[in-house]
Write a protein that holds these residues in place. Structure first.
Motif, PDB file in Angstrom:
ATOM      1  N   LEU A 101       0.968  -1.116   0.195  1.00 33.27           N
ATOM      2  CA  LEU A 101       0.006  -0.003  -0.012  1.00 33.27           C
ATOM      3  C   LEU A 101       0.909   1.034  -0.034  1.00 33.27           C
ATOM      4  CD1 LEU A 101      -3.386   0.399   1.901  1.00 33.27           C
ATOM      5  CD2 LEU A 101      -1.771   2.255   1.886  1.00 33.27           C
ATOM      6  N   LYS A 102       0.551   2.125  -0.802  1.00 31.15           N
ATOM      7  CA  LYS A 102       1.319   3.272  -0.986  1.00 31.15           C
ATOM      8  C   LYS A 102       0.980   4.437  -0.101  1.00 31.15           C
ATOM      9  CE  LYS A 102       1.312   6.789  -4.283  1.00 31.15           C
ATOM     10  NZ  LYS A 102       1.356   7.370  -5.713  1.00 31.15           N
ATOM     11  N   ILE A 103       1.947   5.130   0.620  1.00 31.70           N
ATOM     12  CA  ILE A 103       1.754   6.094   1.573  1.00 31.70           C
ATOM     13  C   ILE A 103       2.228   7.372   1.150  1.00 31.70           C
ATOM     14  CG2 ILE A 103       1.573   6.739   3.964  1.00 31.70           C
ATOM     15  CD1 ILE A 103       1.683   3.702   4.590  1.00 31.70           C
ATOM     16  N   GLU A 104       1.736   8.331   1.333  1.00 30.19           N
ATOM     17  CA  GLU A 104       2.838   9.801   0.998  1.00 30.19           C
ATOM     18  C   GLU A 104       2.531  10.662   2.438  1.00 30.19           C
ATOM     19  OE1 GLU A 104       2.044  11.357  -3.314  1.00 30.19           O
ATOM     20  OE2 GLU A 104       0.173  10.666  -2.597  1.00 30.19           O
ATOM     21  N   LEU A 105       3.463  11.298   2.702  1.00 33.76           N
ATOM     22  CA  LEU A 105       3.637  12.124   3.829  1.00 33.76           C
ATOM     23  C   LEU A 105       3.537  13.561   3.563  1.00 33.76           C
ATOM     24  CD1 LEU A 105       3.978  12.677   6.897  1.00 33.76           C
ATOM     25  CD2 LEU A 105       6.341  12.333   6.510  1.00 33.76           C
ATOM     26  N   PHE A 106       2.725  14.674   3.790  1.00 41.27           N
ATOM     27  CA  PHE A 106       2.709  15.907   3.680  1.00 41.27           C
ATOM     28  C   PHE A 106       3.015  16.605   4.955  1.00 41.27           C
ATOM     29  CE2 PHE A 106       0.653  13.724   0.064  1.00 41.27           C
ATOM     30  CZ  PHE A 106       0.897  14.497  -0.913  1.00 41.27           C
ATOM     31  N   ASP A 131     -10.923   5.430  -1.941  1.00 33.91           N
ATOM     32  CA  ASP A 131      -9.734   5.409  -2.752  1.00 33.91           C
ATOM     33  C   ASP A 131      -8.611   5.936  -2.216  1.00 33.91           C
ATOM     34  OD1 ASP A 131      -8.350   5.353  -5.159  1.00 33.91           O
ATOM     35  OD2 ASP A 131      -9.096   7.003  -6.061  1.00 33.91           O
ATOM     36  N   VAL A 132      -8.765   7.190  -1.871  1.00 35.43           N
ATOM     37  CA  VAL A 132      -7.380   7.767  -1.301  1.00 35.43           C
ATOM     38  C   VAL A 132      -7.885   8.385   0.151  1.00 35.43           C
ATOM     39  CG1 VAL A 132      -5.956   9.757  -1.191  1.00 35.43           C
ATOM     40  CG2 VAL A 132      -6.621   8.513  -3.314  1.00 35.43           C
ATOM     41  N   VAL A 133      -7.129   7.739   0.971  1.00 36.15           N
ATOM     42  CA  VAL A 133      -7.660   8.279   2.408  1.00 36.15           C
ATOM     43  C   VAL A 133      -6.626   9.111   3.029  1.00 36.15           C
ATOM     44  CG1 VAL A 133      -7.945   6.959   4.953  1.00 36.15           C
ATOM     45  CG2 VAL A 133      -8.676   5.829   2.825  1.00 36.15           C
ATOM     46  N   TYR A 148       0.641  17.334   9.967  1.00 35.00           N
ATOM     47  CA  TYR A 148       0.977  16.448   8.884  1.00 35.00           C
ATOM     48  C   TYR A 148      -0.220  15.665   8.270  1.00 35.00           C
ATOM     49  CZ  TYR A 148       5.919  17.307  10.425  1.00 35.00           C
ATOM     50  OH  TYR A 148       6.980  17.739  10.862  1.00 35.00           O
ATOM     51  N   GLU A 149      -0.051  15.250   7.344  1.00 41.84           N
ATOM     52  CA  GLU A 149      -0.997  14.394   6.603  1.00 41.84           C
ATOM     53  C   GLU A 149      -0.390  13.359   5.942  1.00 41.84           C
ATOM     54  OE1 GLU A 149      -4.527  16.031   4.170  1.00 41.84           O
ATOM     55  OE2 GLU A 149      -3.074  15.389   2.859  1.00 41.84           O
ATOM     56  N   LEU A 150      -0.954  12.060   6.445  1.00 44.85           N
ATOM     57  CA  LEU A 150      -0.606  10.829   5.468  1.00 44.85           C
ATOM     58  C   LEU A 150      -1.592  10.481   4.695  1.00 44.85           C
ATOM     59  CD1 LEU A 150       0.530   8.495   8.740  1.00 44.85           C
ATOM     60  CD2 LEU A 150       2.074   9.274   6.775  1.00 44.85           C
ATOM     61  N   VAL A 151      -1.415  10.290   3.424  1.00 46.94           N
ATOM     62  CA  VAL A 151      -2.269   9.938   2.575  1.00 46.94           C
ATOM     63  C   VAL A 151      -2.094   8.429   2.112  1.00 46.94           C
ATOM     64  CG1 VAL A 151      -3.031  10.265   0.257  1.00 46.94           C
ATOM     65  CG2 VAL A 151      -2.468  12.255   1.702  1.00 46.94           C
ATOM     66  N   PHE A 152      -3.016   7.812   2.253  1.00 50.27           N
ATOM     67  CA  PHE A 152      -3.003   6.117   2.174  1.00 50.27           C
ATOM     68  C   PHE A 152      -3.907   5.984   0.651  1.00 50.27           C
ATOM     69  CE2 PHE A 152      -2.793   6.843   6.737  1.00 50.27           C
ATOM     70  CZ  PHE A 152      -1.831   5.707   7.209  1.00 50.27           C
ATOM     71  N   TYR A 194     -12.624   2.630   7.272  1.00 51.23           N
ATOM     72  CA  TYR A 194     -11.334   2.621   8.250  1.00 51.23           C
ATOM     73  C   TYR A 194     -11.515   3.171   9.248  1.00 51.23           C
ATOM     74  CZ  TYR A 194     -11.084   7.509   6.786  1.00 51.23           C
ATOM     75  OH  TYR A 194     -11.218   8.791   6.483  1.00 51.23           O
ATOM     76  N   SER A 195     -10.555   3.226  10.269  1.00 53.63           N
ATOM     77  CA  SER A 195     -10.272   3.834  11.459  1.00 53.63           C
ATOM     78  C   SER A 195      -8.883   4.035  11.593  1.00 53.63           C
ATOM     79  CB  SER A 195     -11.167   3.056  12.605  1.00 53.63           C
ATOM     80  OG  SER A 195     -10.395   1.860  12.690  1.00 53.63           O
ATOM     81  N   THR A 196      -8.382   4.924  12.720  1.00 52.55           N
ATOM     82  CA  THR A 196      -7.415   5.303  12.965  1.00 52.55           C
ATOM     83  C   THR A 196      -7.164   5.621  14.615  1.00 52.55           C
ATOM     84  OG1 THR A 196      -5.331   6.364  12.299  1.00 52.55           O
ATOM     85  CG2 THR A 196      -7.318   7.687  12.241  1.00 52.55           C
ATOM     86  N   TYR A 197      -6.320   5.867  15.126  1.00 52.11           N
ATOM     87  CA  TYR A 197      -5.826   6.256  16.346  1.00 52.11           C
ATOM     88  C   TYR A 197      -4.579   6.640  16.751  1.00 52.11           C
ATOM     89  CZ  TYR A 197      -4.363   1.332  16.700  1.00 52.11           C
ATOM     90  OH  TYR A 197      -3.771   0.179  16.760  1.00 52.11           O
TER      91      TYR A 197
END
Length: 117
Positions: A21-26, A86-88, A62-66, A111-114
């Motif tokens: 899974l590709k992840i981008e950091l901004f 599609d893009v999270v 920051y933003e992580l884009v999954f 989806y969920s995160t923490y």
């Protein structure tokens, strides 16, 4: 203590780590969004290196884009047009020099995160 950032992606529909899974950091500063890095998850659903290691760590937003849609396509999840997820993007703040772990629990329809450890 020096801060750093990690993630872990689990495919809750299939019951396994989300490999490939590709992840981008901004970095977010006001209305500006600066791309810092692109990584791909390994067979454990983690990146092979810290997303933001101690040497590059800075407090801020920051933003992580999954890229969930491409991952779901690669896994053979029946496609939709358009795909529900599609893009999270997950936008978060780091306010202290500590370990920030931002995991993603993913399925085709939710989806969920923490803040993990």
């Amino acid at each position: 203590m020096t801060g750093y950032l990690t993630t872990h992606v689990l495919d809750t529909a299939r019951g396994c780590p989300a490999e490939g899974l590709k992840i981008e950091l901004f970095r977010i500063e006001g209305e500006s969004r600066t791309h810092l890095k692109t990584l791909v998850t390994n067979d454990d659903g983690r990146t092979d290196e810290q997303i933001l290691p101690a040497a590059e760590f800075a407090l801020g937003t920051y933003e992580l884009v999954f890229h969930a849609g491409a991952y779901l396509d690669a896994c053979g999840t029946p496609p939709e047009a358009p795909r529900f997820l599609d893009v999270v993007p997950i936008r978060f703040g780091m306010s202290e020099p500590a370990h920030y772990h931002v995991p993603l629990l993913l399925s085709p329809f939710g989806y969920s995160t923490y803040r993990g450890s």
